[in-house]
Design a protein around this motif. Structure first.
Motif, mmCIF file in Angstrom:
data_model
loop_
_atom_site.group_PDB
_atom_site.id
_atom_site.type_symbol
_atom_site.label_atom_id
_atom_site.label_comp_id
_atom_site.label_asym_id
_atom_site.label_seq_id
_atom_site.Cartn_x
_atom_site.Cartn_y
_atom_site.Cartn_z
ATOM 1 N N ILE A 2 -11.877 5.218 14.247
ATOM 2 C CA ILE A 2 -11.235 3.941 14.556
ATOM 3 C C ILE A 2 -10.110 3.735 13.549
ATOM 4 O O ILE A 2 -10.355 3.659 12.347
ATOM 5 C CB ILE A 2 -12.227 2.756 14.475
ATOM 6 C CG1 ILE A 2 -13.389 2.959 15.448
ATOM 7 C CG2 ILE A 2 -11.514 1.460 14.822
ATOM 8 C CD1 ILE A 2 -14.504 3.743 14.902
ATOM 9 N N PRO A 3 -8.864 3.644 14.029
ATOM 10 C CA PRO A 3 -7.758 3.407 13.096
ATOM 11 C C PRO A 3 -7.836 2.007 12.487
ATOM 12 O O PRO A 3 -8.415 1.085 13.076
ATOM 13 C CB PRO A 3 -6.506 3.556 13.953
ATOM 14 C CG PRO A 3 -6.944 3.651 15.362
ATOM 15 C CD PRO A 3 -8.424 3.795 15.397
ATOM 16 N N ALA A 4 -7.259 1.864 11.318
ATOM 17 C CA ALA A 4 -7.223 0.570 10.631
ATOM 18 C C ALA A 4 -6.708 -0.523 11.553
ATOM 19 O O ALA A 4 -5.810 -0.299 12.373
ATOM 20 C CB ALA A 4 -6.333 0.676 9.392
ATOM 21 N N ARG A 5 -7.311 -1.689 11.453
ATOM 22 C CA ARG A 5 -6.916 -2.908 12.150
ATOM 23 C C ARG A 5 -7.161 -2.904 13.664
ATOM 24 O O ARG A 5 -6.746 -3.814 14.353
ATOM 25 C CB ARG A 5 -5.460 -3.275 11.825
ATOM 26 C CG ARG A 5 -5.271 -3.651 10.357
ATOM 27 C CD ARG A 5 -3.834 -3.850 9.952
ATOM 28 N NE ARG A 5 -3.062 -2.613 9.938
ATOM 29 C CZ ARG A 5 -3.169 -1.635 9.027
ATOM 30 N NH1 ARG A 5 -4.031 -1.749 8.056
ATOM 31 N NH2 ARG A 5 -2.413 -0.570 9.093
ATOM 32 N N GLU A 6 -7.853 -1.895 14.182
ATOM 33 C CA GLU A 6 -8.156 -1.880 15.617
ATOM 34 C C GLU A 6 -9.457 -2.632 15.882
ATOM 35 O O GLU A 6 -10.471 -2.402 15.213
ATOM 36 C CB GLU A 6 -8.278 -0.444 16.128
ATOM 37 C CG GLU A 6 -8.506 -0.384 17.632
ATOM 38 C CD GLU A 6 -8.340 1.033 18.144
ATOM 39 O OE1 GLU A 6 -7.181 1.473 18.285
ATOM 40 O OE2 GLU A 6 -9.364 1.692 18.379
ATOM 41 N N TYR B 248 -13.529 0.931 1.451
ATOM 42 C CA TYR B 248 -13.685 -0.364 2.126
ATOM 43 C C TYR B 248 -13.421 -1.510 1.152
ATOM 44 O O TYR B 248 -14.031 -1.581 0.082
ATOM 45 C CB TYR B 248 -15.089 -0.468 2.701
ATOM 46 C CG TYR B 248 -15.392 -1.748 3.429
ATOM 47 C CD1 TYR B 248 -14.648 -2.129 4.541
ATOM 48 C CD2 TYR B 248 -16.423 -2.569 3.016
ATOM 49 C CE1 TYR B 248 -14.930 -3.298 5.222
ATOM 50 C CE2 TYR B 248 -16.715 -3.746 3.689
ATOM 51 C CZ TYR B 248 -15.969 -4.096 4.787
ATOM 52 O OH TYR B 248 -16.246 -5.255 5.464
ATOM 53 N N SER B 249 -12.531 -2.406 1.526
ATOM 54 C CA SER B 249 -12.179 -3.529 0.663
ATOM 55 C C SER B 249 -13.006 -4.768 0.963
ATOM 56 O O SER B 249 -13.076 -5.678 0.133
ATOM 57 C CB SER B 249 -10.691 -3.864 0.822
ATOM 58 O OG SER B 249 -10.456 -4.368 2.135
ATOM 59 N N GLY B 250 -13.593 -4.830 2.162
ATOM 60 C CA GLY B 250 -14.336 -6.015 2.550
ATOM 61 C C GLY B 250 -13.440 -7.157 2.981
ATOM 62 O O GLY B 250 -13.910 -8.232 3.333
ATOM 63 N N VAL B 251 -12.126 -6.928 2.980
ATOM 64 C CA VAL B 251 -11.177 -7.967 3.364
ATOM 65 C C VAL B 251 -10.815 -7.782 4.840
ATOM 66 O O VAL B 251 -10.315 -6.720 5.219
ATOM 67 C CB VAL B 251 -9.890 -7.870 2.499
ATOM 68 C CG1 VAL B 251 -8.877 -8.902 2.942
ATOM 69 C CG2 VAL B 251 -10.242 -8.022 1.033
ATOM 70 N N PRO B 252 -11.081 -8.788 5.690
ATOM 71 C CA PRO B 252 -10.705 -8.677 7.093
ATOM 72 C C PRO B 252 -9.182 -8.578 7.241
ATOM 73 O O PRO B 252 -8.445 -9.002 6.374
ATOM 74 C CB PRO B 252 -11.218 -9.964 7.734
ATOM 75 C CG PRO B 252 -11.999 -10.675 6.705
ATOM 76 C CD PRO B 252 -11.699 -10.057 5.379
ATOM 77 N N GLN B 253 -8.772 -8.043 8.370
ATOM 78 C CA GLN B 253 -7.331 -7.912 8.603
ATOM 79 C C GLN B 253 -6.684 -9.277 8.641
ATOM 80 O O GLN B 253 -7.332 -10.266 9.000
ATOM 81 C CB GLN B 253 -7.064 -7.159 9.896
ATOM 82 C CG GLN B 253 -7.250 -8.009 11.151
ATOM 83 C CD GLN B 253 -6.785 -7.298 12.382
ATOM 84 O OE1 GLN B 253 -6.605 -6.103 12.403
ATOM 85 N NE2 GLN B 253 -6.574 -8.031 13.431
ATOM 86 N N PRO B 254 -5.403 -9.365 8.256
ATOM 87 C CA PRO B 254 -4.695 -10.664 8.273
ATOM 88 C C PRO B 254 -4.430 -11.145 9.686
ATOM 89 O O PRO B 254 -4.447 -10.427 10.615
ATOM 90 C CB PRO B 254 -3.401 -10.380 7.547
ATOM 91 C CG PRO B 254 -3.291 -8.909 7.392
ATOM 92 C CD PRO B 254 -4.611 -8.304 7.720
ATOM 93 N N ASN C 16 -9.065 -3.186 7.310
ATOM 94 C CA ASN C 16 -7.750 -2.693 6.884
ATOM 95 C C ASN C 16 -7.770 -1.193 6.597
ATOM 96 O O ASN C 16 -6.758 -0.636 6.204
ATOM 97 C CB ASN C 16 -7.285 -3.448 5.635
ATOM 98 C CG ASN C 16 -6.903 -4.873 5.976
ATOM 99 O OD1 ASN C 16 -6.187 -5.109 6.939
ATOM 100 N ND2 ASN C 16 -7.389 -5.825 5.209
ATOM 101 N N GLU C 17 -8.918 -0.544 6.783
ATOM 102 C CA GLU C 17 -9.072 0.874 6.492
ATOM 103 C C GLU C 17 -9.374 1.651 7.768
ATOM 104 O O GLU C 17 -9.979 1.123 8.692
ATOM 105 C CB GLU C 17 -10.239 1.091 5.514
ATOM 106 C CG GLU C 17 -10.136 0.328 4.215
ATOM 107 C CD GLU C 17 -10.597 -1.126 4.303
ATOM 108 O OE1 GLU C 17 -10.232 -1.910 3.404
ATOM 109 O OE2 GLU C 17 -11.300 -1.496 5.271
#
Length: 109
Positions: free
Chosen positions: A78-82, A103-109, A47-48
């Motif tokens: 690399i843009p977020a979510r790519e 970095y949140s460690g949370v994968p994109q939704p 997400n980052e």
């Protein structure tokens, strides 16, 4: 000031790729990513926004429909979510990794 020792090849205990976060503040985080020759990069999009700087090794990188050869000195944004991935690693790869925001460690939704 904080001195961060980074850039050494340090795969996971089982010999697979390993990400180690060295610093995290709200606006950004910094880590190293080690990928052994022949290993698979199984990461998911984040997400980052992200920047990789290759410090050692050789391989290929695919993101946004483009594939490039990477080696020492290669810098990648690399843009977020790519969707993105290192592959065809021919020499143990070490990258410095910068995330903004941290970095949140949370994968994109």
């Amino acid at each position: 000031m904080e001195i961060i020792r980074s850039g050494q090849f340090t795969p996971a205990a089982d010999g697979s790729a390993d990400f180690v976060e060295h610093l995290s503040v709200p606006a950004l985080s910094f880590g190293t990513y080690s990928i052994p020759a022949g290993a698979t990069d199984e990461q998911s999009p984040h997400n980052e926004d992200e920047i990789y700087v290759v410090t050692q090794g050789r391989g290929s990188f695919t993101s946004g429909g483009q594939t490039v050869e990477v080696g020492p000195g290669t810098a990648l944004f690399i843009p977020a979510r790519e969707e993105h991935r290192f592959h065809d690693i021919t020499k143990d790869l070490v990258t410095l990794v910068f995330f903004g925001p941290a970095y949140s460690g949370v994968p994109q939704p």
